[in-house]
Design a protein around this motif. Structure first.
Motif, mmCIF file in Angstrom:
data_model
loop_
_atom_site.group_PDB
_atom_site.id
_atom_site.type_symbol
_atom_site.label_atom_id
_atom_site.label_comp_id
_atom_site.label_asym_id
_atom_site.label_seq_id
_atom_site.Cartn_x
_atom_site.Cartn_y
_atom_site.Cartn_z
ATOM 1 N N ARG A 150 0.861 -1.076 0.199
ATOM 2 C CA ARG A 150 0.118 0.065 -0.035
ATOM 3 C C ARG A 150 1.029 1.257 -0.146
ATOM 4 N NH1 ARG A 150 -5.197 -1.418 0.168
ATOM 5 N NH2 ARG A 150 -5.812 0.899 0.608
ATOM 6 N N VAL A 151 0.470 2.210 -0.708
ATOM 7 C CA VAL A 151 1.152 3.422 -0.967
ATOM 8 C C VAL A 151 0.210 4.658 -0.653
ATOM 9 C CG1 VAL A 151 2.576 5.110 -2.501
ATOM 10 C CG2 VAL A 151 2.753 2.659 -2.666
ATOM 11 N N ARG A 152 0.466 5.592 0.150
ATOM 12 C CA ARG A 152 -0.194 6.872 0.403
ATOM 13 C C ARG A 152 0.547 8.345 0.107
ATOM 14 N NH1 ARG A 152 -0.931 5.592 6.224
ATOM 15 N NH2 ARG A 152 1.096 6.376 7.061
ATOM 16 N N GLY A 153 -0.149 9.183 -0.163
ATOM 17 C CA GLY A 153 0.421 10.391 -0.479
ATOM 18 C C GLY A 153 -0.390 11.398 -0.846
ATOM 19 N N TYR A 154 0.054 12.303 -1.614
ATOM 20 C CA TYR A 154 -0.743 13.713 -2.054
ATOM 21 C C TYR A 154 -0.211 13.702 -3.446
ATOM 22 C CZ TYR A 154 -2.648 15.024 2.433
ATOM 23 O OH TYR A 154 -3.378 14.957 3.588
ATOM 24 N N ALA A 155 -1.381 13.675 -4.312
ATOM 25 C CA ALA A 155 -1.117 13.836 -5.686
ATOM 26 C C ALA A 155 -1.062 15.344 -6.016
ATOM 27 C CB ALA A 155 -2.129 13.048 -6.693
ATOM 28 N N ALA A 156 -1.630 16.076 -5.381
ATOM 29 C CA ALA A 156 -1.452 17.518 -5.532
ATOM 30 C C ALA A 156 -1.670 18.474 -4.044
ATOM 31 C CB ALA A 156 -2.812 18.288 -6.406
ATOM 32 N N VAL A 157 -1.071 19.423 -3.946
ATOM 33 C CA VAL A 157 -1.198 20.176 -2.728
ATOM 34 C C VAL A 157 -1.617 21.386 -2.860
ATOM 35 C CG1 VAL A 157 0.335 21.203 -0.846
ATOM 36 C CG2 VAL A 157 0.977 18.957 -1.744
ATOM 37 N N PHE A 158 -2.726 22.084 -2.292
ATOM 38 C CA PHE A 158 -3.472 22.918 -2.376
ATOM 39 C C PHE A 158 -2.532 24.227 -2.045
ATOM 40 C CE2 PHE A 158 -7.517 20.563 -1.612
ATOM 41 C CZ PHE A 158 -7.440 20.400 -2.738
ATOM 42 N N GLY A 159 -2.409 25.378 -2.979
ATOM 43 C CA GLY A 159 -1.858 26.638 -2.784
ATOM 44 C C GLY A 159 -0.249 26.669 -2.871
ATOM 45 N N ALA A 160 0.071 25.453 -3.131
ATOM 46 C CA ALA A 160 1.552 25.478 -3.654
ATOM 47 C C ALA A 160 2.041 25.890 -4.980
ATOM 48 C CB ALA A 160 2.193 24.207 -3.482
ATOM 49 N N ALA A 161 2.709 26.963 -5.024
ATOM 50 C CA ALA A 161 3.202 27.414 -6.483
ATOM 51 C C ALA A 161 3.943 26.599 -7.337
ATOM 52 C CB ALA A 161 3.799 28.823 -6.311
ATOM 53 N N ALA A 162 3.438 26.165 -8.642
ATOM 54 C CA ALA A 162 4.415 25.332 -9.373
ATOM 55 C C ALA A 162 4.867 26.682 -10.577
ATOM 56 C CB ALA A 162 3.708 24.565 -10.169
ATOM 57 N N HIS A 163 6.063 26.779 -10.571
ATOM 58 C CA HIS A 163 6.701 27.709 -11.584
ATOM 59 C C HIS A 163 7.094 26.843 -12.828
ATOM 60 C CE1 HIS A 163 7.257 29.953 -7.931
ATOM 61 N NE2 HIS A 163 7.784 28.982 -7.522
ATOM 62 N N LEU A 164 6.286 27.257 -13.875
ATOM 63 C CA LEU A 164 6.047 26.400 -15.071
ATOM 64 C C LEU A 164 6.745 27.397 -16.126
ATOM 65 C CD1 LEU A 164 2.621 24.851 -14.552
ATOM 66 C CD2 LEU A 164 4.824 23.845 -14.057
ATOM 67 N N GLY A 165 7.819 27.570 -16.025
ATOM 68 C CA GLY A 165 8.300 28.392 -17.083
ATOM 69 C C GLY A 165 8.013 29.892 -17.082
ATOM 70 N N GLY A 166 7.029 30.238 -18.134
ATOM 71 C CA GLY A 166 6.406 31.676 -18.251
ATOM 72 C C GLY A 166 5.316 32.107 -17.275
ATOM 73 N N PHE A 167 4.939 31.095 -16.389
ATOM 74 C CA PHE A 167 3.773 31.380 -15.493
ATOM 75 C C PHE A 167 3.867 30.546 -14.323
ATOM 76 C CE2 PHE A 167 2.216 27.740 -18.204
ATOM 77 C CZ PHE A 167 1.403 27.240 -17.083
ATOM 78 N N ASP A 168 3.260 30.799 -12.982
ATOM 79 C CA ASP A 168 2.906 30.287 -12.106
ATOM 80 C C ASP A 168 1.536 29.630 -11.935
ATOM 81 O OD1 ASP A 168 5.728 30.936 -11.291
ATOM 82 O OD2 ASP A 168 4.945 32.428 -9.995
ATOM 83 N N GLU A 169 1.526 28.614 -11.385
ATOM 84 C CA GLU A 169 -0.042 27.987 -11.217
ATOM 85 C C GLU A 169 -0.227 27.420 -9.674
ATOM 86 O OE1 GLU A 169 -1.666 25.313 -14.350
ATOM 87 O OE2 GLU A 169 -0.679 23.919 -12.953
ATOM 88 N N ILE A 170 -1.055 27.582 -9.317
ATOM 89 C CA ILE A 170 -1.837 26.996 -7.924
ATOM 90 C C ILE A 170 -3.009 26.307 -7.972
ATOM 91 C CG2 ILE A 170 -0.326 28.611 -6.674
ATOM 92 C CD1 ILE A 170 -2.909 29.941 -5.803
ATOM 93 N N VAL A 171 -3.190 25.169 -7.405
ATOM 94 C CA VAL A 171 -4.503 24.518 -7.347
ATOM 95 C C VAL A 171 -5.312 25.030 -6.041
ATOM 96 C CG1 VAL A 171 -5.663 22.161 -7.264
ATOM 97 C CG2 VAL A 171 -3.325 22.419 -8.447
ATOM 98 N N LEU A 172 -6.488 25.402 -6.294
ATOM 99 C CA LEU A 172 -7.152 25.767 -5.190
ATOM 100 C C LEU A 172 -8.101 24.556 -4.668
ATOM 101 C CD1 LEU A 172 -8.284 29.279 -6.605
ATOM 102 C CD2 LEU A 172 -6.420 28.921 -5.029
ATOM 103 N N PRO A 173 -8.160 24.802 -3.322
ATOM 104 C CA PRO A 173 -9.212 23.760 -2.757
ATOM 105 C C PRO A 173 -10.700 23.653 -3.421
ATOM 106 C CG PRO A 173 -8.237 25.197 -1.008
ATOM 107 C CD PRO A 173 -8.013 25.981 -2.341
ATOM 108 N N GLY A 174 -10.982 22.385 -3.480
ATOM 109 C CA GLY A 174 -12.144 22.123 -4.111
ATOM 110 C C GLY A 174 -12.235 22.002 -5.741
#
Length: 182
Positions: free
Chosen positions: A16-40
């Motif tokens: 069995r493995v567990r973890g988080y596939a996405a973390v809310f509010g953590a900024a991903a720096h994707l070259g020319g822009f930043d991205e965050i995943v919001l709750p919900g």
């Protein structure tokens, strides 16, 4: 389909493995822009009952489990998209357990599409920010390929030429110009 990464993997017990596939509010720096995943952002996908797969390195032939069979369990909590996966007794499953235990594979990623109105773009201090409000989750993946520092692992296919053309034209930003596929 777009792919993003985050989370730490842990063996939750034998097979069995567990973890988080996405973390809310953590900024991903994707070259020319930043991205965050919001709750919900994943709520509609989880409520729909659609089959979501767990894969190894986004490879369709390296299936590890699915929500349809009950071998993959997903839920949103205050931190992000949490999962627990019962690894299969297959070559991929056994190899992955060893790689996680050794620390070679320590992260997750997720593949998704964005429905109309599912994201919001703005410019902050000269940087474009994309907020993911609602996504159609297709897969989570266990992987070892870190691509940016704010998350554990990333795998992404983005056509940079089209991206930079789009950020010069504000009309294009609001459209599906960031649709990517692997």
């Amino acid at each position: 389909m777009e792919i993003r990464s985050s989370g730490d993997l842990a063996l939750a017990g034998p097979g069995r493995v567990r973890g988080y596939a996405a973390v809310f509010g953590a900024a991903a720096h994707l070259g020319g822009f930043d991205e965050i995943v919001l709750p919900g952002a994943f709520a509609d996908s989880l409520a729909s009952g659609q089959a979501i797969r767990a894969l190894y390195h986004h490879q369709g032939d390296a299936l590890l489990g699915s929500t349809k069979s009950g071998t993959l369990q997903l839920r949103e909590d205050d931190h992000g998209l949490q999962f627990e996966l019962a690894l299969p007794d297959t070559t991929h499953g056994r190899d992955l357990a060893v790689l996680i235990q050794r620390g070679d594979v320590a992260g997750c990623s997720f593949g998704f599409t964005v429905p109309d109105g599912g994201d919001r773009w703005e410019q902050r201090s000269g940087t474009f920010l994309r907020e993911l409000l609602r996504v159609d989750l297709r897969e989570i993946t266990l992987t070892s390929d870190p691509a940016y520092t704010d998350t554990t692992v990333a795998l992404r296919s983005l056509d940079e030429q089209n991206f930079f053309a789009a950020i010069r034209d504000p009309i294009i930003i609001g459209r599906r110009w960031l649709e990517t596929c692997r």
